[in-house]
Scaffold this motif. Structure first.
Motif, short mmCIF file in Angstrom:
data_model
loop_
_atom_site.label_atom_id
_atom_site.label_comp_id
_atom_site.label_asym_id
_atom_site.label_seq_id
_atom_site.Cartn_x
_atom_site.Cartn_y
_atom_site.Cartn_z
N LEU A 9 0.87 -1.17 0.00
CA LEU A 9 0.00 0.00 0.00
C LEU A 9 0.91 1.21 0.00
CD1 LEU A 9 -2.91 1.22 0.33
CD2 LEU A 9 -2.40 1.30 2.79
N VAL A 21 3.68 0.58 3.06
CA VAL A 21 3.96 -0.66 3.78
C VAL A 21 3.92 -1.78 2.76
CG1 VAL A 21 3.12 0.05 6.05
CG2 VAL A 21 1.52 -0.91 4.40
N LYS A 38 -2.30 3.23 12.00
CA LYS A 38 -2.46 1.78 11.80
C LYS A 38 -3.83 1.46 11.18
CE LYS A 38 -1.96 0.50 16.04
NZ LYS A 38 -2.13 1.85 16.63
N ILE A 41 -4.38 2.32 7.60
CA ILE A 41 -3.91 1.36 6.60
C ILE A 41 -5.05 0.40 6.22
CG2 ILE A 41 -2.33 -0.57 6.22
CD1 ILE A 41 -0.30 0.90 7.99
N SER A 44 -7.58 2.22 4.23
CA SER A 44 -7.09 2.52 2.88
C SER A 44 -7.17 1.30 1.98
CB SER A 44 -5.66 3.04 2.93
OG SER A 44 -5.59 4.23 3.69
N PHE A 605 2.56 5.58 10.02
CA PHE A 605 2.50 5.19 8.61
C PHE A 605 3.03 6.29 7.71
CE2 PHE A 605 -0.16 5.16 4.66
CZ PHE A 605 0.49 4.11 4.04
#
Length: 613
Positions: A9, A21, A38, A41, A44, A605
């Protein structure tokens, strides 16, 4: 079928470092303090797979697009690209980590549409080889194609749903969606899609059906009132058969008389034509006779004048003196016998002219006699024609007298036949209306309510066993006997419904549900996306300043065994997002990202706002 594996991602922006990540094909753990991105993510990933929106956070300011890498079981690698706030998702071949420069393989809408393939749901289902699988939409039996979002809600579990009291099978609190959500779980457990079945009539359809029956009753009453013969259809058909035979005989007799009359009429026309020719010829002869009679009178007048001239000349030749009456000579110029000679010449001329005129007169008389003979013959022909026409008229009158009653009888028979046929048509219409009413009134009973909970007992037992083994592997306290109620879609462990358990235990049971479903279906080749994303399955919250491993809501052994089981017993790709620190043994065997904890290299992130790139 093909399964999907999340590769990476990546958030991209002009002038800012990427935020990315990379996911392991096995276990990926993202842990650390709260508010470090976190859960963002997980959100997303869901957004890239067709979710409608991605709630903005301060850290994503300035980033314009997101890349999600996917690997397919058949060896293909795809990259999805979606701008923040966009309704479209672009698909590129290959593993892209930067702003795409090549043309997109496809540009898709994020929203699923069963009649269009230009959306991410249909695209991913087609990649997996399960596009078009049917699920139940409602209890009336309506079916709809599977939506990738139906799979995503079972594979991507955010922290709110993880601990929610609602069953993991059900994705929302809306009762109207329960049938569909249960049907999706049935498809995943059994691998069998819903058949297309007769649907139960809705209340509106029932009202329309009753209205149709009332209308048919009204039409029946109106049609019966139009019947005028007290006889049933069999009697009417017998009458019609006899009538047809009588009508055939009457028609044959009338046809014979009509044929005779036609022959008489034809002869009459021939006689009329012949008589017309006769009268025309007689008229012409009469005109000739009239002209020849005038000529005869002229000839006779000429002969009379010639005779008078001859006689007058003789007398004048002998007795008249003085100027010669024949040539005009004076006496002194006349020789002896002059008058006698002149008289003789006149007599000779008169005689010659008389002879000539007499011959013409004789010829004319002969022609007149011939014409008079023709006129008499034509008159006789006319008289004969007149007599024949009178006989023909009498014959026609006789035939008309014979034909009149036949025509009257035939007309009456035809009228009677039309009436019988109208009666039969009305009876047929009544039968059709009664059949239609019977089909509506005696319609087969509405099909039983379609049940999405009709999962084969063997599949339920199989899933219950796999989930029980998962909880046992995690060493969750208790016997870990799992039961699933397909009617309520409720899970119970050791006889206690999940919704009655505490928040932490509800999260663990939900995590076990998601992992067990992925593990079971992967082993048996059943439908599943191929990955699971779990947000806070074994720890609900951890403050940034709480960095001690023992500060967790569940026993440390459960957490340790949770991770060990995910590493040792494949459940496909699993991404775990937690606040708590995973055991050290996990960090060597999985992809681990630590955000804002002691020893971590990343604050979160997204790179810090002041970081240079």
């Amino acid at each position: 079928m093909n399964r999907l594996t999340l590769v990476h991602l990546t958030f991209l922006s002009v002038g800012k470092p990427p935020a990315a990540v990379e996911f392991s094909p096995g276990l990926t753990v993202i842990y650390g303090a709260s508010d470090t991105g976190k859960s963002y993510i997980e959100e997303s990933v869901d957004y890239m797979l067709g979710a409608s929106e991605l709630k903005s956070i301060p850290e994503d300011e300035g980033y314009s697009s997101i890349l999600l890498g996917l690997r397919v079981d058949d060896g293909r690698t795809l990259t999805l690209c979606r701008a923040l706030g966009s309704d479209t998702i672009e698909v590129f071949s290959g593993d892209l980590r930067d702003v795409p420069t090549q043309p997109a393989e496809a540009t898709l809408k994020y929203r699923h549409h069963p009649k269009s393939k230009s959306n991410i749901s249909r695209y991913l289902l087609n990649v997996m080889g399960i596009d078009g699988r049917r699920i139940l939409q409602n209890s009336r039996g309506d079916v709809v194609p599977l939506n990738f979002r139906d799979l995503a809600r079972l594979a991507i579990v955010n922290d709110t749903r993880m601990a929610d009291k609602r069953s993991p099978v059900l994705g929302s609190w809306m009762p109207q969606n329960e049938t569909k959500e249960k049907s999706v779980f049935k498809l995943l457990l059994s691998g069998q899609e819903e058949p297309v079945r007769p649907t139960a009539p809705s209340n509106l359809q029932k009202q329309v059906g009753k209205g149709k029956i009332d209308l048919i009753d009204q039409l029946l009453d109106e049609t019966r009132e139009r019947l005028s013969v007290e006889a049933n259809q069999t009697q009417l058909r017998d009458q019609l058969g006899r009538l047809q035979a009588t009508l055939a005989n009457a028609t044959a007799a009338a046809g014979q008389v009509a044929a005779e009359r036609s022959a008489v009429v034809r002869r009459r026309r021939e006689l009329e034509a012949a008589d017309a020719d006769t009268q025309q010829r007689a008229s012409e002869v009469q005109q000739l006779l009239s002209r020849f009679d005038l000529l005869r009178q002229q000839y006779e007048s000429d002969l009379a004048r010639l005779q008078m001239v001859g006689e007058a000349g003789t007398i004048l030749g002998y007795f008249q003196t003085g100027t010669c009456v024949f040539c005009g000579a004076e006496p002194q110029h006349q020789h002896p016998g002059h008058r006698l000679g002149e008289s003789t010449q006149l007599a000779a001329a008169v005689a010659a002219e008389t002879r000539k005129t007499t011959e013409l007169h004789h010829d004319l008389i002969s022609m007149i006699e011939d014409l008079e003979s023709q006129a008499a013959s034509l008159h006789e022909d006319h008289a004969r024609h007149t007599e024949q026409l009178e006989g023909n008229d009498q014959e026609l009158q006789t035939l008309d007298q014979r034909l009149e009653p036949l025509n009257t009888d035939t007309a009456e028979l035809l009228e009677t036949r039309s009436r019988l046929e109208r009666e039969l048509a009305l009876h047929a219409q009544i039968d059709q209306l009664e059949d239609l009413k019977a089909s509506l009134s005696a319609a087969p009973p509405a099909p039983p309510v379609a049940k999405a909970d009709g999962i084969p007992a063997a599949d339920i037992a199989d899933f219950e066993q796999v989930m029980s083994q998962t909880l046992e592997a995690w060493q969750v306290p208790g016997d870990n006997r799992v039961t699933y109620d397909p009617t309520t879609a409720e899970l119970a462990v050791d006889g206690r419904p999940r919704k009655s358990r505490g928040r932490g235990m509800r999260s663990v049971i939900h995590a076990a549900f998601a992992v067990s479903l992925a593990r079971r279906n992967q082993a048996r080749g059943f439908i599943h996306p191929g990955f699971v994303v779990l947000d806070s399955p074994v720890l609900t919250y951890r403050r940034p300043e709480d960095n001690k491993e023992e500060d967790e809501l569940l026993a440390y052994d459960v957490v340790k065994n949770f991770y060990s089981d995910l590493l040792d017993n494949s459940a496909g790709q699993v991404i775990v997002i937690e606040n708590g620190t995973p055991p050290k043994s996990v960090r060597d065997r999985a992809a681990v990202y630590a955000f804002s904890v002691d020893g971590s290299t990343r604050q979160g992130f997204f790179p810090p706002l002041d970081s240079s790139w």
